[in-house]
Design a protein around this motif. Structure first.
Motif, PDB file in Angstrom:
ATOM      1  N   LYS A 177       9.026  -0.254  -8.115  1.00  0.00           N
ATOM      2  CA  LYS A 177       8.418   1.038  -7.772  1.00  0.00           C
ATOM      3  C   LYS A 177       9.340   1.871  -6.880  1.00  0.00           C
ATOM      4  O   LYS A 177       9.431   3.093  -7.026  1.00  0.00           O
ATOM      5  CB  LYS A 177       7.070   0.817  -7.088  1.00  0.00           C
ATOM      6  N   LEU A 178      10.022   1.202  -5.955  1.00  0.00           N
ATOM      7  CA  LEU A 178      10.947   1.919  -5.079  1.00  0.00           C
ATOM      8  C   LEU A 178      12.080   2.550  -5.885  1.00  0.00           C
ATOM      9  O   LEU A 178      12.602   3.604  -5.537  1.00  0.00           O
ATOM     10  CB  LEU A 178      11.534   0.965  -4.036  1.00  0.00           C
ATOM     11  N   SER A 179      12.465   1.874  -6.969  1.00  0.00           N
ATOM     12  CA  SER A 179      13.607   2.319  -7.761  1.00  0.00           C
ATOM     13  C   SER A 179      13.261   3.443  -8.730  1.00  0.00           C
ATOM     14  O   SER A 179      14.137   4.177  -9.175  1.00  0.00           O
ATOM     15  CB  SER A 179      14.188   1.136  -8.544  1.00  0.00           C
ATOM     16  N   THR A 180      11.989   3.572  -9.084  1.00  0.00           N
ATOM     17  CA  THR A 180      11.619   4.510 -10.140  1.00  0.00           C
ATOM     18  C   THR A 180      10.667   5.622  -9.695  1.00  0.00           C
ATOM     19  O   THR A 180      10.502   6.600 -10.408  1.00  0.00           O
ATOM     20  CB  THR A 180      10.956   3.757 -11.310  1.00  0.00           C
ATOM     21  N   ASP A 229       0.832  -1.212   0.000  1.00  0.00           N
ATOM     22  CA  ASP A 229       0.000   0.000   0.000  1.00  0.00           C
ATOM     23  C   ASP A 229       0.864   1.259   0.000  1.00  0.00           C
ATOM     24  O   ASP A 229       0.505   2.269  -0.616  1.00  0.00           O
ATOM     25  CB  ASP A 229      -0.930   0.006   1.211  1.00  0.00           C
ATOM     26  N   ALA A 230       2.017   1.202   0.690  1.00  0.00           N
ATOM     27  CA  ALA A 230       2.887   2.380   0.788  1.00  0.00           C
ATOM     28  C   ALA A 230       3.447   2.787  -0.576  1.00  0.00           C
ATOM     29  O   ALA A 230       3.720   3.968  -0.803  1.00  0.00           O
ATOM     30  CB  ALA A 230       4.032   2.112   1.763  1.00  0.00           C
ATOM     31  N   VAL A 231       3.615   1.825  -1.489  1.00  0.00           N
ATOM     32  CA  VAL A 231       4.127   2.159  -2.822  1.00  0.00           C
ATOM     33  C   VAL A 231       2.992   2.375  -3.823  1.00  0.00           C
ATOM     34  O   VAL A 231       3.218   2.538  -5.014  1.00  0.00           O
ATOM     35  CB  VAL A 231       5.101   1.081  -3.349  1.00  0.00           C
ATOM     36  N   GLY A 232       1.743   2.338  -3.341  1.00  0.00           N
ATOM     37  CA  GLY A 232       0.610   2.595  -4.212  1.00  0.00           C
ATOM     38  C   GLY A 232       0.084   1.391  -4.956  1.00  0.00           C
ATOM     39  O   GLY A 232      -0.587   1.531  -5.989  1.00  0.00           O
ATOM     40  N   GLY A 233       0.376   0.178  -4.444  1.00  0.00           N
ATOM     41  CA  GLY A 233      -0.080  -1.035  -5.103  1.00  0.00           C
ATOM     42  C   GLY A 233       0.879  -1.480  -6.195  1.00  0.00           C
ATOM     43  O   GLY A 233       1.791  -0.730  -6.588  1.00  0.00           O
TER      44      GLY A 233
END
Length: 308
Positions: free
Chosen positions: A224-227, A161-165
């Protein structure tokens, strides 16, 4: 010589970096975005999640020697210590710039070191926490474990959820608790991601299929964390890590792993234990690796750690 079975390469490889995302990846993405602020935030979070198990890796990492890490996904129910339903071992050899990763099926029947019983390997954590889990895995694979990192699988929901799914590629049509997961691309929020990764009884591959789905979700989280990192998202991730992770890797060796071991992270080979399972006299299902497969795995890991 290293004996590793040849397998078809997946289009999307699962690197050890994707399992260590709560540690090195969060550090790396933070450094890339908010240098001074994130150094402080990561340092404080790492102090918060320090576990009680003594590490044997700091001097090894300082000298850039091969190191091993036990990675645990723990299912903690209220009032229980929990069980390590995801068990992976990663070895990193910076000199040869290579790493190895092995997933141990949770139902594997082993000697539980310190408990004096023959039981499922995921029960070691339930009996004696990460310390007993480490010692049991060390005996099973005949290698030393230098570090460990664990995440509470309920916290896994918050991380997604923290990365927006995330969007995953699903290769098996199935349904869990009235949630349908069709073949193809599937969008997941935290709650559905947990259902997606926990299912195994409807999968003909059993625990191995579950492991594949876990890797797919973790890979998408890391992507997602990387981009796509914002200050608010970074703070949310740090909060999830602080509440749901535990490790004995402190800040400085973590930073060394993230940078000086990066080539080894990227050049990774997945190992796979072959075996069979079934219900035994006590009516409980256990899994047993074949002798050849277990021996080949031990040789490969020991070679990676320069023990052979």
């Amino acid at each position: 010589m290293e004996k590793v079975r040849k397998r078809k390469k997946n289009k999307k490889r699962f690197t050890p970096l994707k399992i260590l995302f709560l540690l090195a990846v969060v550090l790396l993405t933070g450094i890339g975005g908010f240098i001074g602020y994130t150094y402080y935030q990561v340092d404080q979070t790492v102090k918060q999640i320090q576990g009680p198990v003594k590490n044997t890796g700091d001097r090894i990492v300082e000298k850039q020697k091969p190191v091993s890490i036990l990675l645990l996904g723990v299912d903690k129910r209220q009032g229980e210590r929990g069980r390590s339903d995801t068990i992976m071992v990663m070895t990193l050899n910076p000199t040869r710039s290579e790493s190895r990763l092995i997933s141990i099926p949770r139902d594997t029947k082993v000697d539980i070191v310190g408990q004096g019983t023959n039981d499922k390997i995921n029960h070691a954590y339930s009996f004696g926490g990460p310390d007993m889990a480490i010692k049991t895995v060390e005996k099973f694979l005949d290698i030393p474990i230098n570090y460990y990192a664990e995440i509470n699988m309920e916290g896994f929901t918050s991380l997604v959820d923290a990365v927006g799914g995330v969007t995953v590629n699903n290769d098996l049509d199935f349904q869990v608790e009235n949630v349908h997961f069709p073949i193809g691309q599937v969008n997941l929020d935290g709650a559905s991601a947990l259902k997606f990764t926990r299912m195994r009884y409807e999968d003909p591959r059993g625990d191995f299929g579950r492991q594949m789905r876990q890797r797919e979700v973790i890979g998408q989280v890391v992507s997602k964390l990387s981009t796509d990192v914002s200050l608010s998202k970074f703070n949310a991730i740090m909060d999830v890590v602080g509440k749901n992770a535990q490790t004995n890797v402190s800040f400085e060796p973590m930073r060394t792993l993230a940078f000086d071991y990066m080539d080894a992270f990227r050049n990774q080979k997945n190992l796979k234990l072959e075996g069979t399972g079934g219900k035994e006299a006590d009516g409980i299902y256990y899994w047993h690796p074949t002798e050849d497969s277990l021996n080949d795995t031990k040789v490969a890991l020991r070679y990676s750690l320069d023990l052979e």
